[in-house]
Design an enzyme around this catalytic site. Structure first.
Site, PDB file in Angstrom:
ATOM      1  N   ASP A 125      27.801  64.951  82.106  1.00  0.00           N
ATOM      2  CA  ASP A 125      26.719  64.072  81.643  1.00  0.00           C
ATOM      3  C   ASP A 125      26.106  64.630  80.364  1.00  0.00           C
ATOM      4  O   ASP A 125      25.359  65.603  80.399  1.00  0.00           O
ATOM      5  CB  ASP A 125      25.652  63.956  82.747  1.00  0.00           C
ATOM      6  CG  ASP A 125      24.456  63.075  82.329  1.00  0.00           C
ATOM      7  OD1 ASP A 125      24.378  62.684  81.138  1.00  0.00           O
ATOM      8  OD2 ASP A 125      23.607  62.789  83.187  1.00  0.00           O
TER       9      ASP A 125
ATOM     10  N   ASP B 134      16.231  55.970  85.962  1.00  0.00           N
ATOM     11  CA  ASP B 134      16.788  57.051  85.158  1.00  0.00           C
ATOM     12  C   ASP B 134      15.761  57.340  84.063  1.00  0.00           C
ATOM     13  O   ASP B 134      15.647  56.590  83.099  1.00  0.00           O
ATOM     14  CB  ASP B 134      18.135  56.592  84.567  1.00  0.00           C
ATOM     15  CG  ASP B 134      18.722  57.605  83.590  1.00  0.00           C
ATOM     16  OD1 ASP B 134      18.140  58.695  83.420  1.00  0.00           O
ATOM     17  OD2 ASP B 134      19.774  57.296  82.995  1.00  0.00           O
TER      18      ASP B 134
ATOM     19  N   LYS C 225      10.496  64.401  77.686  1.00  0.00           N
ATOM     20  CA  LYS C 225      11.094  65.065  78.857  1.00  0.00           C
ATOM     21  C   LYS C 225      11.296  66.560  78.612  1.00  0.00           C
ATOM     22  O   LYS C 225      11.242  67.362  79.534  1.00  0.00           O
ATOM     23  CB  LYS C 225      12.421  64.395  79.168  1.00  0.00           C
ATOM     24  CG  LYS C 225      13.036  64.756  80.502  1.00  0.00           C
ATOM     25  CD  LYS C 225      14.164  63.787  80.786  1.00  0.00           C
ATOM     26  CE  LYS C 225      14.994  64.193  81.972  1.00  0.00           C
ATOM     27  NZ  LYS C 225      16.068  63.205  82.193  1.00  0.00           N
TER      28      LYS C 225
ATOM     29  N   GLU D  41      20.633  63.854  88.264  1.00  0.00           N
ATOM     30  CA  GLU D  41      21.328  62.784  87.556  1.00  0.00           C
ATOM     31  C   GLU D  41      22.837  62.725  87.836  1.00  0.00           C
ATOM     32  O   GLU D  41      23.363  61.655  88.139  1.00  0.00           O
ATOM     33  CB  GLU D  41      21.067  62.915  86.053  1.00  0.00           C
ATOM     34  CG  GLU D  41      19.627  62.519  85.710  1.00  0.00           C
ATOM     35  CD  GLU D  41      19.120  63.130  84.426  1.00  0.00           C
ATOM     36  OE1 GLU D  41      19.927  63.701  83.672  1.00  0.00           O
ATOM     37  OE2 GLU D  41      17.899  63.052  84.190  1.00  0.00           O
TER      38      GLU D  41
HETATM   39  P1  ADP Z   1      19.334  60.617  77.919  1.00  0.00           P
HETATM   40  O1  ADP Z   1      19.945  60.743  79.264  1.00  0.00           O
HETATM   41  O2  ADP Z   1      19.035  61.929  77.295  1.00  0.00           O
HETATM   42  O3  ADP Z   1      18.204  59.677  77.864  1.00  0.00           O
HETATM   43  P2  ADP Z   1      21.423  58.795  77.144  1.00  0.00           P
HETATM   44  O4  ADP Z   1      22.408  59.036  78.200  1.00  0.00           O
HETATM   45  O5  ADP Z   1      20.710  57.510  77.120  1.00  0.00           O
HETATM   46  O6  ADP Z   1      20.436  60.007  76.976  1.00  0.00           O
HETATM   47  O7  ADP Z   1      22.166  58.989  75.770  1.00  0.00           O
HETATM   48  C1  ADP Z   1      21.492  58.930  74.578  1.00  0.00           C
HETATM   49  C2  ADP Z   1      22.377  59.546  73.538  1.00  0.00           C
HETATM   50  O8  ADP Z   1      23.606  58.827  73.472  1.00  0.00           O
HETATM   51  C3  ADP Z   1      21.760  59.513  72.161  1.00  0.00           C
HETATM   52  O9  ADP Z   1      21.910  60.785  71.539  1.00  0.00           O
HETATM   53  C4  ADP Z   1      22.597  58.480  71.452  1.00  0.00           C
HETATM   54  O10 ADP Z   1      22.692  58.720  70.046  1.00  0.00           O
HETATM   55  C5  ADP Z   1      23.933  58.655  72.124  1.00  0.00           C
HETATM   56  N1  ADP Z   1      24.789  57.505  71.934  1.00  0.00           N
HETATM   57  C6  ADP Z   1      24.549  56.217  72.266  1.00  0.00           C
HETATM   58  N2  ADP Z   1      25.560  55.424  71.864  1.00  0.00           N
HETATM   59  C7  ADP Z   1      26.452  56.235  71.251  1.00  0.00           C
HETATM   60  C8  ADP Z   1      27.700  56.019  70.595  1.00  0.00           C
HETATM   61  N3  ADP Z   1      28.219  54.815  70.458  1.00  0.00           N
HETATM   62  N4  ADP Z   1      28.333  57.100  70.087  1.00  0.00           N
HETATM   63  C9  ADP Z   1      27.806  58.325  70.182  1.00  0.00           C
HETATM   64  N5  ADP Z   1      26.636  58.594  70.777  1.00  0.00           N
HETATM   65  C10 ADP Z   1      25.959  57.560  71.305  1.00  0.00           C
HETATM   66 MG    MG Z   2      20.816  60.376  80.879  1.00  0.00          MG
END
Ligand code: ADP
Ligand code: MG
Length: 627
Positions: A207, A25, A86, A185
C-alpha cells in the site's frame, strides 16, 4: 500464530433491520467513505459525483472548507489550508522539528504538548483538523443513505502507534462518530479483495499512498487469514515523489532564491499532476508561473523514474524485511495486492513485480479498496452478518515488555502478535519486607531497558511485607482491538491492585521504529552479552546480600575465624568480579562463594532455627546454594 476470530453476539438481522455502518479510509492525501448496500460494498460519492475527498481543510473567512474547495485555495492561502494532517496525528511538539521546516504553517507549541497550527480561526490541533474530514464524510453518508449511522470502521496505517490511534479515535469522537473499530489499512484491503475465496497461501499487501507506505504479509488458509507480519514507513509516499520532482523542476529553472510557500505549493501541484499523467503517457510538458518565477520544460517517464527510484527501493527493502519477519520466502508469495494511488505509477508496479517475481494485482481501484474493506468490516461489526463471519485482526508492531532487575527488558507480548491480546506474567519481590514494586512498561526489541522506549511507569503499593521471593505479583498486559495498551499489576496473596492505561502523549515515528528494529538485529550479539552480564550481576548481588544477612544472624556462632576469613575473601572477589564486565568471571566467583559457604550452609540447616522469618531466609539461602 494463533488464529483469532471475533464474532458478534447478535444473530443475523433481517434485511429491514439492516444497521447502517460505514467504512472510512482516513488517508493522508485522500479520504473515502463506503457502505454495504444490497450486499455490496460501494464507496459513496458527494453531490458532484466525486468519491474521493481530498484530505484538505481550509479555515476560510466564511467558515471551514473541506476537500476540493479547500484544495483550490491551497496556493493562495497556504497558511490556513491544512494538508497531510495525518502526519501530525498523535505527535508531540518534539516530533515536529523536521516537519515544521517543510510546512507552510505556523505552529503554536508553547503551552501544550499537543502542537497546534495557527489559523485565522484560531489554533487547531491535528485531531480537530481530522475531525473536519470525518464530519464531511459522515454528512455525506447520512445524506446518501438517509438513515441513522450506528458507527464506522476507520482505517489507520499498520504502523500507527498508541498515540496515533488514540488521536484518530479522538477525531472521530469530535465528529460524533461511533468508532466500531480501528483497522489497519492493508488488512482492510485484504478483506476488500475477498481473498477467502481464492487460493490458499501467502499474500502480500503493498500500500503506497500519498503519505504512507505499508506492507503486510498474510496467510490465507481454509478461507481465513492469518496476519504473519506488517512493516512499512508512515513517512513515505507519493508526496515524496512529488517533492523529488518539484526539487528537480526548481533545479531546472535555475532559480536561486528560496521559494515562497505559495511557489512550493504550486511546484508540488505541478509535480503531482505531471507524475499522475506519466502513468498513461510517456512525457509531459510542465509550465510553472507565479509572480517573478517562470519555468517551462519537459519531463519524461524515464526521467521521473530515475528521480523516484531511490524512494521505491526503500519500499522494496521494507517488503524484504517483512518477509523475513514472517519467515516466508519470496517464492511463497502467491499474490501481491496493490493499494493506494501511488501504485498507479508504472515504475512502482514494475519494481514490486520484479521483487515478488509476479504480476501484482491491480483489479480493484487502488484508491477505493481500503474503504471498501472497511465497509465490509463495519457491516459485520454492526451485526448485519452471521456469527461465523470472520474478522481479520491486526498485529502489534513492536514488542511490549517490562523492566526487571538489572535493567533488563523482559518481553511480555512479542511483536507481530495479533490483537486483541492479553498476556500475564508472574513476578516476585527481590528484597525481604518489600511492600511496593515499580512497574516500568517498555516497547522495543532490545534486551536492555535503556535501549527500549519507555511507555509508562507506575507503582504497585501497599501489599503486605513478605520475605524476598514470596510475594506473587501478576502483571497483565492487554492490547485491545484498536491497539491500545492497558497494564495492570496485582499482588495475588493480598489482592492489592494497580493499573494504568498506556496513552503516551506522543508516538514513535516510523523511522524510530525501523531504527529500533534494525538496532535489535545489529546488536543481537551485544545484547546477549549484556543480558548475561546483567543477570550474573543481579545474581551476585543476591548472593552477597543473602550471605551478609546470614552472617549477621549466626556467623559468629557457627564459623571459626579462618572460615570467616575464607568466606570474606570469596565475597570480596565476587564484588570485584561483579564490577567487571565478564559474566563468566562473575559466575565463577559466585561458585567460589558457594563452595566457601558449603559447610556453613549445612551447619545452618542442622542448627535449630530460631524464628520463622530467619528460618525462611536460611531455607532460601540453602535453596540458592543448591541451584
Ligand atoms: P493516502 O492513502 O495517503 O491518502 P492515496 O492512496 O489516496 O493516498 O494516494 C494518493 C497518492 O496517489 C498521491 O500521491 C497521488 O499523487 C497518487 N496518485 C494518484 N493517481 C496517480 C497516478 N495516476 N499516478 C501516480 N500516482 C498517482
Ligand atoms: Mg491510503
Amino acid at each position: 500464530m494463533a488464529l483469532l476470530q471475533i464474532s458478534e453476539p447478535g444473530q443475523t438481522t433481517a434485511p429491514h433491520q439492516h444497521k447502517l455502518a460505514v467504512g472510512i479510509d482516513l488517508g493522508t492525501t485522500n479520504s473515502l467513505v463506503a457502505s454495504v448496500r444490497s450486499g455490496e460494498a460501494q464507496t459513496l460519492a458527494d453531490i458532484n459525483g466525486d468519491h474521493i475527498l481530498p484530505s484538505v481543510v481550509r479555515y476560510a473567512e466564511q467558515g471551514i472548507e473541506v476537500g476540493q474547495a479547500a484544495i483550490e485555495h491551497a496556493v493562495i492561502d497556504p497558511s490556513n489550508t491544512i494538508v497531510s494532517i495525518k502526519r501530525l496525528m498523535g505527535r508531540a511538539a518534539t516530533d515536529l522539528k523536521s516537519l515544521r521546516q517543510s510546512s507552510p504553517y505556523e505552529f503554536s507549541i508553547s503551552e501544550s504538548v499537543v502542537p497546534k497550527i495557527k489559523t485565522r480561526a484560531g489554533d487547531v490541533s491535528a485531531v480537530e483538523v481530522s475531525s473536519e474530514i470525518l464530519k464531511s464524510l459522515k454528512t455525506r453518508a447520512i445524506e446518501t443513505l438517509g438513515d441513522e449511522l450506528v458507527g464506522a470502521v476507520i482505517t489507520v496505517p499498520a504502523y500507527f502507534d498508541d498515540a496515533q490511534r488514540q488521536a484518530t479515535k479522538d477525531a472521530a469522537r469530535l465528529a460524533e462518530l461511533n468508532v466500531l473499530r480501528l483497522l489497519n489499512e492493508p488488512t482492510a484491503a485484504a478483506v476488500a479483495y475477498g481473498l477467502d475465496t481464492g487460493q490458499e497461501g501467502v499474500i502480500a499487501i503493498y500500500d503506497l499512498g500519498g503519505g504512507t507506505f505499508d506492507v503486510s504479509i498474510l496467510r490465507l488458509k481454509q478461507g481465513v487469514f492469518e496476519v504473519l507480519a506488517t512493516g512499512g514507513d508512515s513517512a513515505l509516499g507519493g508526496d515524496d515523489f512529488d517533492h523529488a520532482i518539484a526539487d528537480w523542476m526548481l533545479q531546472q529553472s535555475g532559480c536561486k532564491k528560496i521559494p515562497t510557500p505559495s511557489l512550493v505549493r504550486l511546484l508540488m501541484r505541478e509535480a503531482r499532476s505531471a507524475k499522475e499523467q506519466l502513468a498513461s503517457v510517456t512525457e509531459v510538458n510542465v509550465k510553472v508561473e507565479l509572480d517573478d518565477f517562470a519555468w517551462q520544460g519537459e519531463l519524461t517517464r524515464s526521467q521521473m523514474q530515475a528521480l523516484i527510484e531511490p524512494l521505491i527501493k526503500k519500499t522494496i527493502m521494507a517488503c524484504r524485511r517483512s518477509l523475513r519477519d514472517a519467515d516466508v520466502a519470496v517464492e511463497d508469495v502467491l499474490e501481491v495486492v496493490m493499494v493506494g494511488g501511488s501504485t498507479r505509477t508504472l515504475a512502482v508496479r514494475e519494481m514490486v513485480g520484479e521483487f515478488f517475481r509476479r504480476e501484482p494485482l491491480v483489479s480493484i481501484d487502488p484508491d477505493k479498496v481500503v474503504a471498501i474493506g472497511a465497509a465490509l468490516q463495519a457491516d459485520v461489526l454492526a451485526g448485519n452478518k452471521p456469527d461465523d463471519e470472520m474478522l481479520l485482526l491486526d498485529v502489534i508492531p513492536l514488542s511490549l515488555g517490562i523492566e526487571t532487575m538489572g535493567g533488563l527488558a523482559e518481553k511480555i507480548i512479542y511483536r507481530n502478535t495479533p490483537i486483541p491480546v492479553a498476556k500475564a506474567q508472574d513476578f516476585t519481590t527481590y528484597k525481604d519486607g518489600q511492600t511496593a514494586m515499580a512497574v516500568h512498561v517498555v516497547q522495543g526489541e532490545r534486551e536492555l531497558v535503556d535501549d527500549c522506549r519507555s511507555l509508562a511507569r507506575f507503582d504497585l503499593r501497599g501489599f503486605p511485607p513478605h520475605v524476598a521471593g514470596a510475594a506473587r505479583i501478576r502483571v497483565t498486559y492487554q492490547v485491545d482491538a484498536d491497539g491500545l495498551l492497558t497494564v495492570s499489576a496485582c499482588e495475588e496473596n493480598s489482592g492489592v491492585e494497580a493499573s494504568v492505561d498506556v496513552k503516551p502523549s506522543y508516538g514513535l515515528t516510523d523511522s524510530e521504529i525501523e531504527t529500533m528494529l534494525r538496532d535489535s538485529m545489529d546488536h543481537a550479539e551485544d545484547d546477549m552479552h549484556s543480558r548475561m552480564l546483567r543477570e550474573q550481576q543481579v545474581e551476585a548481588d543476591r548472593v552477597v546480600e543473602a550471605l551478609d544477612a546470614a552472617l549477621q544472624v549466626d556467623g559468629d556462632e557457627l564459623l571459626s575465624e579462618d572460615e570467616k576469613a575464607n568466606i570474606a575473601q570469596a565475597r570480596n572477589q565476587l564484588i570485584e568480579a561483579k564490577a567487571g564486565d565478564d559474566s563468566e568471571i562473575i559466575k565463577a566467583a559466585i561458585k567460589q562463594v558457594e563452595d566457601a559457604c558449603a559447610d556453613y550452609v549445612a551447619r545452618r540447616m542442622n542448627s535449630n532455627i530460631r524464628n520463622a522469618m530467619q528460618g525462611h531466609s536460611v531455607e532460601e539461602y540453602a535453596g540458592n546454594e543448591q541451584e
